[in-house]
Enzyme design. Structure first.
Site, PDB file in Angstrom:
ATOM      1  N   SER A  26       0.828  -1.205   0.000  1.00  9.22           N
ATOM      2  CA  SER A  26       0.000   0.000   0.000  1.00  9.22           C
ATOM      3  C   SER A  26       0.862   1.254   0.000  1.00  9.22           C
ATOM      4  O   SER A  26       0.600   2.208  -0.738  1.00  9.22           O
ATOM      5  CB  SER A  26      -0.920  -0.003   1.224  1.00  9.22           C
ATOM      6  OG  SER A  26      -1.768  -1.127   1.206  1.00  9.22           O
ATOM      7  N   ARG A  30       1.762   4.081  -3.196  1.00 10.47           N
ATOM      8  CA  ARG A  30       1.537   5.512  -2.972  1.00 10.47           C
ATOM      9  C   ARG A  30       2.829   6.294  -3.205  1.00 10.47           C
ATOM     10  O   ARG A  30       2.837   7.325  -3.879  1.00 10.47           O
ATOM     11  CB  ARG A  30       1.018   5.742  -1.550  1.00 10.47           C
ATOM     12  CG  ARG A  30      -0.446   5.346  -1.362  1.00 10.47           C
ATOM     13  CD  ARG A  30      -0.787   5.174   0.122  1.00 10.47           C
ATOM     14  NE  ARG A  30      -2.223   5.006   0.352  1.00 10.47           N
ATOM     15  CZ  ARG A  30      -2.892   3.874   0.152  1.00 10.47           C
ATOM     16  NH1 ARG A  30      -2.260   2.793  -0.288  1.00 10.47           N
ATOM     17  NH2 ARG A  30      -4.192   3.802   0.401  1.00 10.47           N
ATOM     18  N   GLY A  96      -5.204  -3.197  -7.905  1.00 16.68           N
ATOM     19  CA  GLY A  96      -6.275  -2.237  -7.635  1.00 16.68           C
ATOM     20  C   GLY A  96      -5.760  -0.862  -7.278  1.00 16.68           C
ATOM     21  O   GLY A  96      -6.312   0.152  -7.723  1.00 16.68           O
ATOM     22  N   SER A 169     -14.692   1.285  -1.356  1.00 18.29           N
ATOM     23  CA  SER A 169     -13.235   1.304  -1.225  1.00 18.29           C
ATOM     24  C   SER A 169     -12.730   2.686  -0.835  1.00 18.29           C
ATOM     25  O   SER A 169     -13.151   3.696  -1.408  1.00 18.29           O
ATOM     26  CB  SER A 169     -12.579   0.899  -2.555  1.00 18.29           C
ATOM     27  OG  SER A 169     -11.172   0.968  -2.468  1.00 18.29           O
ATOM     28  N   SER A 170     -11.787   2.700   0.100  1.00 24.31           N
ATOM     29  CA  SER A 170     -11.119   3.951   0.460  1.00 24.31           C
ATOM     30  C   SER A 170     -10.176   4.406  -0.645  1.00 24.31           C
ATOM     31  O   SER A 170      -9.743   5.558  -0.671  1.00 24.31           O
ATOM     32  CB  SER A 170     -10.324   3.763   1.760  1.00 24.31           C
ATOM     33  OG  SER A 170      -9.275   2.825   1.575  1.00 24.31           O
ATOM     34  N   ASP A 296      -7.822  -6.755   4.750  1.00 24.31           N
ATOM     35  CA  ASP A 296      -6.880  -7.721   4.192  1.00 24.31           C
ATOM     36  C   ASP A 296      -6.394  -8.730   5.227  1.00 24.31           C
ATOM     37  O   ASP A 296      -5.771  -9.739   4.864  1.00 24.31           O
ATOM     38  CB  ASP A 296      -5.683  -7.000   3.562  1.00 24.31           C
ATOM     39  CG  ASP A 296      -6.042  -6.349   2.229  1.00 24.31           C
ATOM     40  OD1 ASP A 296      -7.103  -6.690   1.674  1.00 24.31           O
ATOM     41  OD2 ASP A 296      -5.271  -5.496   1.750  1.00 24.31           O
ATOM     42  N   ARG A 374      -4.090 -13.603  -1.229  1.00 27.72           N
ATOM     43  CA  ARG A 374      -4.417 -13.704   0.194  1.00 27.72           C
ATOM     44  C   ARG A 374      -5.126 -15.024   0.529  1.00 27.72           C
ATOM     45  O   ARG A 374      -4.981 -15.544   1.638  1.00 27.72           O
ATOM     46  CB  ARG A 374      -5.247 -12.503   0.640  1.00 27.72           C
ATOM     47  CG  ARG A 374      -4.525 -11.189   0.394  1.00 27.72           C
ATOM     48  CD  ARG A 374      -4.729 -10.158   1.461  1.00 27.72           C
ATOM     49  NE  ARG A 374      -4.005  -8.945   1.120  1.00 27.72           N
ATOM     50  CZ  ARG A 374      -2.705  -8.750   1.340  1.00 27.72           C
ATOM     51  NH1 ARG A 374      -1.990  -9.696   1.911  1.00 27.72           N
ATOM     52  NH2 ARG A 374      -2.115  -7.623   0.973  1.00 27.72           N
ATOM     53  N   LYS A 399       1.785 -11.522  -6.230  1.00 31.38           N
ATOM     54  CA  LYS A 399       1.107 -10.232  -6.300  1.00 31.38           C
ATOM     55  C   LYS A 399       1.606  -9.285  -5.215  1.00 31.38           C
ATOM     56  O   LYS A 399       1.753  -8.079  -5.449  1.00 31.38           O
ATOM     57  CB  LYS A 399      -0.405 -10.430  -6.179  1.00 31.38           C
ATOM     58  CG  LYS A 399      -1.216  -9.175  -6.434  1.00 31.38           C
ATOM     59  CD  LYS A 399      -2.703  -9.492  -6.443  1.00 31.38           C
ATOM     60  CE  LYS A 399      -3.503  -8.313  -6.985  1.00 31.38           C
ATOM     61  NZ  LYS A 399      -3.461  -7.124  -6.137  1.00 31.38           N
TER      62      LYS A 399
END
Length: 419
Positions: A26, A30, A96, A169-170, A296, A374, A399
């Site tokens: 994550s 970013r 995503g 989704s955030s 998650d 996952r 992934k």
């Protein structure tokens, strides 16, 4: 057609050793985007090199950003303050974060951008973000409500306020926040209602933005104001991935072992670290777990709950139905393949009827991972306690955690792979 499978031999020893989880997916994605939007050279250390982050790096390179990779945990990003029209559509696999973040980011520049993914990404919703961009004067089209998305960018937004539905989704909010700093005036992002999936990821986003020179002001729980600062190059250290850490924490409690991650659970800033207390409570996990803010981590917790002393109901997890696969269904199917009645779906809740007596009883259970990393990694936990768990398509862990099976091997876990 023969399926690629991996079968774990349950270890007879407590798992002990030192394993540093890979960098946070994550945060890496970013930081890659913001470094690409910045002017100057940024060094991202501790980064994750996996399918998802390499897709982001590929897309940025296709839009004129120079990225070096001097070692397996570092990106050196040469940003020029913008993104150029790529020659071809941007294929982002099932990433995503990359798909949603870039859909908003490219709108701030000029050109035609087509953002696409694999068959799984083409089933993941993006309509709320597309609608939000449309209200801002962006010419954008996603005919199916999922990728592919085409953006005919004209250099930014025509309005300075957007209301976005973040119930699914955030990432829709994060995408708009990061793009807005490249605008010409202060910009407000406001939620439609207060529902937001995994709110903690918004905090990750704003912290990363501020590290690259942006200024974000939060007003209450549902409004953010972003100043038009653009981004400045920065050296940035990425923390280990908390979602990956959940598997290692679960391995500890399942085998009575001790795995040194090099970082305490309390030191993570990512939302999934909240699951540590529930994992540590095993085999007395709480009877009800709200997964809305640690989505998650739910596959890990659900498989662990199969060996709990009592049933566990997982609530607030409806968004798991629109992840890489329908994770509620995948967990239910996998657990019931192990033992009929082990899992029950009630609406969007998942009930796992914990049964410690499952440990040691051989089964012949093929776990359909639905190509979801996952699902593969979490059901490997069941293989530590039950002989005969076969994980389908084990390579899908690439992934986010390419070294997952090597990590298990380093702890003395034996497994057999068959193509």
């Amino acid at each position: 057609m023969t399926k690629d499978t991996l079968t774990i031999t349950p270890p007879t020893h407590a798992l002990q050793g030192r394993i540093m989880p890979p960098g946070s997916k994550s945060i890496t994605n970013r930081a890659l985007l913001l470094a690409g939007l910045a002017k100057g050279v940024s060094k991202l250390a501790g980064a994750l090199k996996s399918d998802d982050t390499l897709y982001m790096a590929y897309a940025l390179r296709a839009m004129g950003v120079v990225i070096e990779e001097p070692d397996h945990t570092t990106f050196i990003v040469h940003g020029n303050g913008g993104l150029k029209e790529p020659e071809n559509a941007l294929f982002l696999g099932n990433a995503g974060t990359a798909t949603r973040f870039l859909t908003a980011a490219v709108a701030m520049f000029e050109g035609t951008f087509i953002i696409d993914g694999d068959e799984h990404m083409q089933k993941r919703p993006i309509s709320p973000l597309v609608h939000g961009l449309s209200t801002l004067g962006v010419d954008v089209l996603a005919p199916t409500g999922c990728p592919p998305v085409t953006v005919w960018a004209k250099g930014g937004f025509t309005k300075n306020h957007v209301t976005i539905d973040a119930g699914l989704s955030s990432q829709y909010v994060s995408a708009l926040l990061m793009a807005a700093a490249c605008g010409r005036e202060a910009f407000t992002v406001e939620l439609a209602g207060t529902a937001i999936g995994a709110r903690g990821y918004i905090t990750l986003t704003t912290a990363c933005m501020e590290a690259f020179g942006a200024k974000v002001h939060q007003e209450g729980d549902a409004k953010w104001i972003i100043e038009p600062t653009g981004y400045k190059a920065a050296d940035y250290l990425i923390e280990p991935d908390a979602s990956a850490a959940t598997y290692l924490w679960a391995m500890e409690v399942l085998t009575g072992g001790k795995i040194d991650l090099g970082v305490a659970a309390s030191e993570f800033s990512q939302p999934d670290a909240r699951s540590y207390d529930m994992i540590a409570a095993f085999p007395h996990m709480p009877g009800s777990i709200d997964g809305s803010q640690m989505q998650d981590a739910i596959p890990t917790l659900a498989v662990l709950a199969a060996f709990n002393n009592s049933p566990v109901r997982f609530t607030g997890i409806e968004n798991l139905r629109v992840k890489e696969c329908d994770r509620i269904r995948a967990l239910s199917l996998g657990l019931n393949n192990i033992s009929a009645g082990l899992a029950v779906e009630e609406g969007d809740d998942l009930i796992v009827n914990g049964n410690p007596a499952l440990a040691g009883k051989p089964v012949d259970a093929l776990i359909d991972t639905f190509a979801d990393h996952r699902i593969a990694m979490s059901f490997a936990l069941a293989g530590l306690k039950i002989p005969g768990i076969k994980i389908e398509n084990p390579s899908c862990v690439a992934k986010t955690y390419p070294g997952y099976w090597d990590a298990l091997a380093s702890l003395g876990v034996a497994f057999e792979r068959r193509a």
